[in-house]
Write a protein that holds these residues in place. Sequence first.
Motif, PDB file in Angstrom:
ATOM      1  N   ILE A 157       0.839  -1.199   0.000  1.00  0.00           N
ATOM      2  CA  ILE A 157       0.000   0.000   0.000  1.00  0.00           C
ATOM      3  C   ILE A 157       0.876   1.253   0.000  1.00  0.00           C
ATOM      4  O   ILE A 157       0.604   2.211  -0.727  1.00  0.00           O
ATOM      5  N   ALA A 158       1.944   1.239   0.788  1.00  0.00           N
ATOM      6  CA  ALA A 158       2.869   2.381   0.808  1.00  0.00           C
ATOM      7  C   ALA A 158       3.559   2.537  -0.548  1.00  0.00           C
ATOM      8  O   ALA A 158       3.729   3.658  -1.045  1.00  0.00           O
ATOM      9  N   ARG A 159       3.945   1.427  -1.158  1.00  0.00           N
ATOM     10  CA  ARG A 159       4.560   1.469  -2.496  1.00  0.00           C
ATOM     11  C   ARG A 159       3.585   2.077  -3.498  1.00  0.00           C
ATOM     12  O   ARG A 159       3.959   2.929  -4.310  1.00  0.00           O
ATOM     13  N   ASN A 160       2.325   1.638  -3.440  1.00  0.00           N
ATOM     14  CA  ASN A 160       1.300   2.209  -4.323  1.00  0.00           C
ATOM     15  C   ASN A 160       1.186   3.707  -4.125  1.00  0.00           C
ATOM     16  O   ASN A 160       1.001   4.462  -5.081  1.00  0.00           O
ATOM     17  N   SER A 161       1.298   4.135  -2.876  1.00  0.00           N
ATOM     18  CA  SER A 161       1.179   5.558  -2.562  1.00  0.00           C
ATOM     19  C   SER A 161       2.295   6.362  -3.217  1.00  0.00           C
ATOM     20  O   SER A 161       2.047   7.411  -3.815  1.00  0.00           O
ATOM     21  N   VAL A 162       3.517   5.868  -3.125  1.00  0.00           N
ATOM     22  CA  VAL A 162       4.649   6.579  -3.724  1.00  0.00           C
ATOM     23  C   VAL A 162       4.522   6.573  -5.250  1.00  0.00           C
ATOM     24  O   VAL A 162       4.731   7.598  -5.902  1.00  0.00           O
ATOM     25  N   LEU A 163       4.152   5.419  -5.817  1.00  0.00           N
ATOM     26  CA  LEU A 163       3.991   5.339  -7.274  1.00  0.00           C
ATOM     27  C   LEU A 163       2.941   6.322  -7.776  1.00  0.00           C
ATOM     28  O   LEU A 163       3.099   6.925  -8.830  1.00  0.00           O
ATOM     29  N   GLY A 164       1.864   6.483  -7.030  1.00  0.00           N
ATOM     30  CA  GLY A 164       0.780   7.353  -7.454  1.00  0.00           C
ATOM     31  C   GLY A 164       0.937   8.806  -7.073  1.00  0.00           C
ATOM     32  O   GLY A 164       0.126   9.644  -7.443  1.00  0.00           O
ATOM     33  N   SER A 165       2.013   9.108  -6.367  1.00  0.00           N
ATOM     34  CA  SER A 165       2.216  10.476  -5.901  1.00  0.00           C
ATOM     35  C   SER A 165       2.729  11.380  -7.020  1.00  0.00           C
ATOM     36  O   SER A 165       3.093  10.921  -8.096  1.00  0.00           O
ATOM     37  N   SER A 166       2.764  12.648  -6.715  1.00  0.00           N
ATOM     38  CA  SER A 166       3.314  13.614  -7.679  1.00  0.00           C
ATOM     39  C   SER A 166       4.774  13.931  -7.379  1.00  0.00           C
ATOM     40  O   SER A 166       5.309  14.914  -7.880  1.00  0.00           O
ATOM     41  N   PHE A 167       5.424  13.082  -6.571  1.00  0.00           N
ATOM     42  CA  PHE A 167       6.848  13.262  -6.320  1.00  0.00           C
ATOM     43  C   PHE A 167       7.617  13.196  -7.630  1.00  0.00           C
ATOM     44  O   PHE A 167       7.240  12.480  -8.552  1.00  0.00           O
ATOM     45  N   GLU A 168       8.716  13.925  -7.685  1.00  0.00           N
ATOM     46  CA  GLU A 168       9.589  13.860  -8.851  1.00  0.00           C
ATOM     47  C   GLU A 168      10.210  12.465  -8.941  1.00  0.00           C
ATOM     48  O   GLU A 168      10.297  11.743  -7.946  1.00  0.00           O
ATOM     49  N   GLY A 169      10.654  12.130 -10.137  1.00  0.00           N
ATOM     50  CA  GLY A 169      11.247  10.815 -10.374  1.00  0.00           C
ATOM     51  C   GLY A 169      12.384  10.469  -9.435  1.00  0.00           C
ATOM     52  O   GLY A 169      12.507   9.329  -8.996  1.00  0.00           O
ATOM     53  N   GLY A 170      13.218  11.448  -9.112  1.00  0.00           N
ATOM     54  CA  GLY A 170      14.338  11.187  -8.218  1.00  0.00           C
ATOM     55  C   GLY A 170      13.896  10.787  -6.823  1.00  0.00           C
ATOM     56  O   GLY A 170      14.519   9.929  -6.184  1.00  0.00           O
ATOM     57  N   VAL A 171      12.828  11.375  -6.359  1.00  0.00           N
ATOM     58  CA  VAL A 171      12.299  11.026  -5.032  1.00  0.00           C
ATOM     59  C   VAL A 171      11.708   9.620  -5.070  1.00  0.00           C
ATOM     60  O   VAL A 171      11.946   8.804  -4.170  1.00  0.00           O
ATOM     61  N   LYS A 172      10.951   9.328  -6.122  1.00  0.00           N
ATOM     62  CA  LYS A 172      10.378   7.990  -6.262  1.00  0.00           C
ATOM     63  C   LYS A 172      11.487   6.939  -6.359  1.00  0.00           C
ATOM     64  O   LYS A 172      11.399   5.874  -5.753  1.00  0.00           O
ATOM     65  N   ALA A 173      12.540   7.248  -7.114  1.00  0.00           N
ATOM     66  CA  ALA A 173      13.660   6.322  -7.250  1.00  0.00           C
ATOM     67  C   ALA A 173      14.347   6.093  -5.909  1.00  0.00           C
ATOM     68  O   ALA A 173      14.782   4.980  -5.612  1.00  0.00           O
ATOM     69  N   PHE A 174      14.438   7.128  -5.089  1.00  0.00           N
ATOM     70  CA  PHE A 174      15.050   6.989  -3.771  1.00  0.00           C
ATOM     71  C   PHE A 174      14.252   6.014  -2.912  1.00  0.00           C
ATOM     72  O   PHE A 174      14.814   5.145  -2.245  1.00  0.00           O
ATOM     73  N   TRP A 175      12.931   6.134  -2.929  1.00  0.00           N
ATOM     74  CA  TRP A 175      12.091   5.307  -2.066  1.00  0.00           C
ATOM     75  C   TRP A 175      11.797   3.928  -2.651  1.00  0.00           C
ATOM     76  O   TRP A 175      11.604   2.963  -1.913  1.00  0.00           O
ATOM     77  N   LEU A 176      11.755   3.814  -3.975  1.00  0.00           N
ATOM     78  CA  LEU A 176      11.336   2.553  -4.598  1.00  0.00           C
ATOM     79  C   LEU A 176      12.443   1.832  -5.359  1.00  0.00           C
ATOM     80  O   LEU A 176      12.298   0.657  -5.683  1.00  0.00           O
ATOM     81  N   GLY A 177      13.505   2.532  -5.685  1.00  0.00           N
ATOM     82  CA  GLY A 177      14.577   1.939  -6.472  1.00  0.00           C
ATOM     83  C   GLY A 177      14.618   2.552  -7.860  1.00  0.00           C
ATOM     84  O   GLY A 177      13.612   3.053  -8.366  1.00  0.00           O
ATOM     85  N   ALA A 178      15.776   2.500  -8.469  1.00  0.00           N
ATOM     86  CA  ALA A 178      16.005   3.173  -9.750  1.00  0.00           C
ATOM     87  C   ALA A 178      15.094   2.678 -10.870  1.00  0.00           C
ATOM     88  O   ALA A 178      14.714   3.431 -11.751  1.00  0.00           O
ATOM     89  N   GLY A 179      14.696   1.424 -10.838  1.00  0.00           N
ATOM     90  CA  GLY A 179      13.874   0.870 -11.919  1.00  0.00           C
ATOM     91  C   GLY A 179      12.391   0.930 -11.649  1.00  0.00           C
ATOM     92  O   GLY A 179      11.629   0.178 -12.256  1.00  0.00           O
ATOM     93  N   TYR A 180      11.951   1.822 -10.780  1.00  0.00           N
ATOM     94  CA  TYR A 180      10.537   1.843 -10.365  1.00  0.00           C
ATOM     95  C   TYR A 180       9.555   1.991 -11.524  1.00  0.00           C
ATOM     96  O   TYR A 180       8.398   1.608 -11.410  1.00  0.00           O
ATOM     97  N   ARG A 181       9.999   2.519 -12.657  1.00  0.00           N
ATOM     98  CA  ARG A 181       9.097   2.705 -13.805  1.00  0.00           C
ATOM     99  C   ARG A 181       8.820   1.397 -14.552  1.00  0.00           C
ATOM    100  O   ARG A 181       7.873   1.308 -15.318  1.00  0.00           O
TER     101      ARG A 181
END
Length: 135
Positions: A70-94
Motif C-alpha cells: 500500500i505504501a509502495r502504491n502511494s509513492v507510485l501514485g504520488s506527484s513526487f519527482e522521479g528522483g524522489v520515487k527512485a530513492f524510495w522505490l529503487g532506480a527501476g521503479y518505472r
Amino acid sequence: MGLALSPLSNNALFLQLKKNPFYEFFAVGLNVSLSTDDPLMFHHTKEPLMEEYCVAKQVWRLSSVDLAEIARNSVLGSSFEGGVKAFWLGAGYREAGVEGNDIARTNVPNLRIEYRHHLLTEELDVVNGSVEEAT
C-alpha cells in the motif's frame, strides 16, 4: 491509475469502517493507497497518515507485506519527482512487474509483485480482446 482512500474520515462522515470498500479494492488488486482527509478534523495525533495505516492494519488484519504494498502504491501514485520515487522505490521503479521492484527499498516480495502484474496482464488481455471483437 491509483485510488487514495481515507477510511477514518469516511467513517466519521458517512461510511462505517466495516463497510468501507478499501480492503475489497486492495484484495482484488486495485492500485489503492491510504490518505488523510482534513487531518485536523478527523485525526487525533500529529501523525494522521500513521493513524490511517494503524486502523487499516487492525480493522482488515493487514500484514506487513500488505502495508508495504500500500505504501509502495502511494509513492507510485504520488506527484513526487522521479528522483524522489527512485530513492524510495529503487532506480527501476518505472519498469513493470518484478523488474520495477527493489525489495530492499519497498519490502514488497517479488512474488507479490509478480502476482499483481500477472493479474493485471490477464485483465488487460481480456479488455483488449473485447475491444478487438467490438471493432
